[in-house]
Design an enzyme around this catalytic site. Structure first.
Site, PDB file in Angstrom:
ATOM      1  N   CYS A 111      -0.056 -13.442  -2.994  1.00  0.00           N
ATOM      2  CA  CYS A 111      -0.717 -12.777  -4.124  1.00  0.00           C
ATOM      3  C   CYS A 111      -0.083 -13.105  -5.476  1.00  0.00           C
ATOM      4  CB  CYS A 111      -0.744 -11.267  -3.897  1.00  0.00           C
ATOM      5  SG  CYS A 111      -1.638 -10.799  -2.400  1.00  0.00           S
ATOM      6  N   HIS A 253      -1.981  -7.770 -10.398  1.00  0.00           N
ATOM      7  CA  HIS A 253      -2.612  -8.192  -9.150  1.00  0.00           C
ATOM      8  C   HIS A 253      -3.450  -7.044  -8.609  1.00  0.00           C
ATOM      9  CE1 HIS A 253      -3.432  -9.348  -5.143  1.00  0.00           C
ATOM     10  NE2 HIS A 253      -2.521  -8.560  -4.603  1.00  0.00           N
ATOM     11  N   ASN A 283      -9.095  -6.907  -2.863  1.00  0.00           N
ATOM     12  CA  ASN A 283      -7.885  -7.697  -3.080  1.00  0.00           C
ATOM     13  C   ASN A 283      -8.189  -9.139  -2.687  1.00  0.00           C
ATOM     14  OD1 ASN A 283      -5.405  -8.998  -2.883  1.00  0.00           O
ATOM     15  ND2 ASN A 283      -4.365  -7.311  -1.878  1.00  0.00           N
TER      16      ASN A 283
END
Length: 332
Positions: A111, A253, A283
């Site tokens: 990520c 993020h 996500n």
């Protein structure tokens, strides 16, 4: 000093949308449960026959179109879901974009991957090795998630986002500030897919069926993510010569709305300065920051002159942050 300056931006999401209600129809969950714990309302997922390179090519093409060019000196692809273990996916992406002979490579930092890729691009531009670099974050993360894993299936989605960076002056709008990066391999089991690598192939440890799928120790990840994203953002903001209160937009993020709120609170920023996109896409790992930037740019959430901080935490464990002043619409 030569700086990396944002010249173009683009994103792309696969057409298939999976709503919370659709998940609730086959898993022990509900729209309320997912929204309360994550802030996510829906996510896009790849269809059969669609690969990470397909996503990356579309986002990269949109970023090039945004800049009014069809050329780049280099392509850097941040991804955890390459088309194949070997070779890297970036050369295929460059080929499909018509960038013949262009050097291209993958970055794997889960990520945080897009920030690691930005750091590499910034360094290459700063040394004169490249004048224009296309940086893409692309993930088909749903392919790593067990379809019956309620917690993971509710969280992750697929997509791609890209920035085209060019050589410019560090004082001009759109110039990336210092990039702060870090990692801690002692936390490698926090976020992982154990099978598929040399640990399995050389028998380092016996693998079970579930090791083929993504796993995450959520409670521990939450604490580390808030701490590291906050620390990295503070360091990047300080190196940029800003005070935290001067940050107009915080683009973290897009893992979990509670994480984003906690980081904003640690920075003493009101929640309305957060850029939030996960409610629509979930996500998307390395694609989450560029997708959030693209969405905020398209919807007017990013205004010329806004001081923007980017920060992320991911598997590895890895973390990072950087800053930039958002350029005018004519510049992207």
């Amino acid at each position: 000093m030569t700086a990396a300056v944002v010249e173009g931006i683009g994103g792309w999401l696969p057409p298939r949308v999976v709503t919370n209600d659709e998940l609730a129809a086959r898993l022990d969950t509900s729209d309320e449960w997912i929204r309360t714990r994550t802030g996510i309302g829906a996510r896009h997922v790849v269809s059969d026959g669609m690969t990470t390179s397909d996503l990356a090519v579309r986002a990269g093409a949109n970023a090039l179109k945004s800049a009014g060019t069809d050329s780049a000196d280099m392509v850097i692809l941040a991804t955890t879901t390459p088309d194949r273990p070997c070779p890297a996916t970036a050369p295929e992406v460059a080929h499909q974009l018509g960038l013949a002979g262009c050097p291209a490579f993958d970055v794997a930092a889960v990520c945080t991957g897009f920030l690691y890729a930005l750091a590499a691009a910034s360094g290459l531009i700063g040394t004169g090795a490249a004048g224009r670099v296309l940086v893409i974050g692309a993930e088909a993360f749903s392919t790593l998630v067990h379809p019956e894993d309620r917690s993971s299936a509710a969280v992750f989605g697929d997509g791609a986002g890209a920035l085209l960076l060019r050589a410019g002056d560090e004082e001009e709008p759109g110039a990336l500030g210092p990039v702060v990066l870090g990692s801690d391999g002692a936390l490698s089991d926090l976020i992982t897919v154990r099978a598929g690598g040399t640990e399995e192939r050389t028998g380092v440890r016996p693998m079970e069926a579930q090791d083929r799928w993504f796993s995450m120790r959520g409670r521990e990840v939450f604490g580390h993510a808030v701490t590291r994203m906050t620390q990295a953002a503070l360091s990047a903001v300080d190196q940029a010569g800003w005070r935290p209160a001067e940050v107009d937009r915080l683009v973290g993020h897009q893992a979990n709305l509670r994480i984003l709120h906690a980081v904003a609170e640690q920075l003493d920023l009101p929640h309305d300065r957060l850029v939030v996109h996960l409610d629509q896409v979930g996500n998307t790992a390395a694609a989450s920051i560029p997708l959030a930037l693209d969405h905020a740019h398209a919807t007017g959430r990013l205004r010329p002159g806004d001081r923007v901080a980017l920060t992320a935490f991911g598997g590895g464990a890895t973390w990072g942050a950087t800053t930039l002043t958002w350029p005018s619409p004519a510049a992207v």
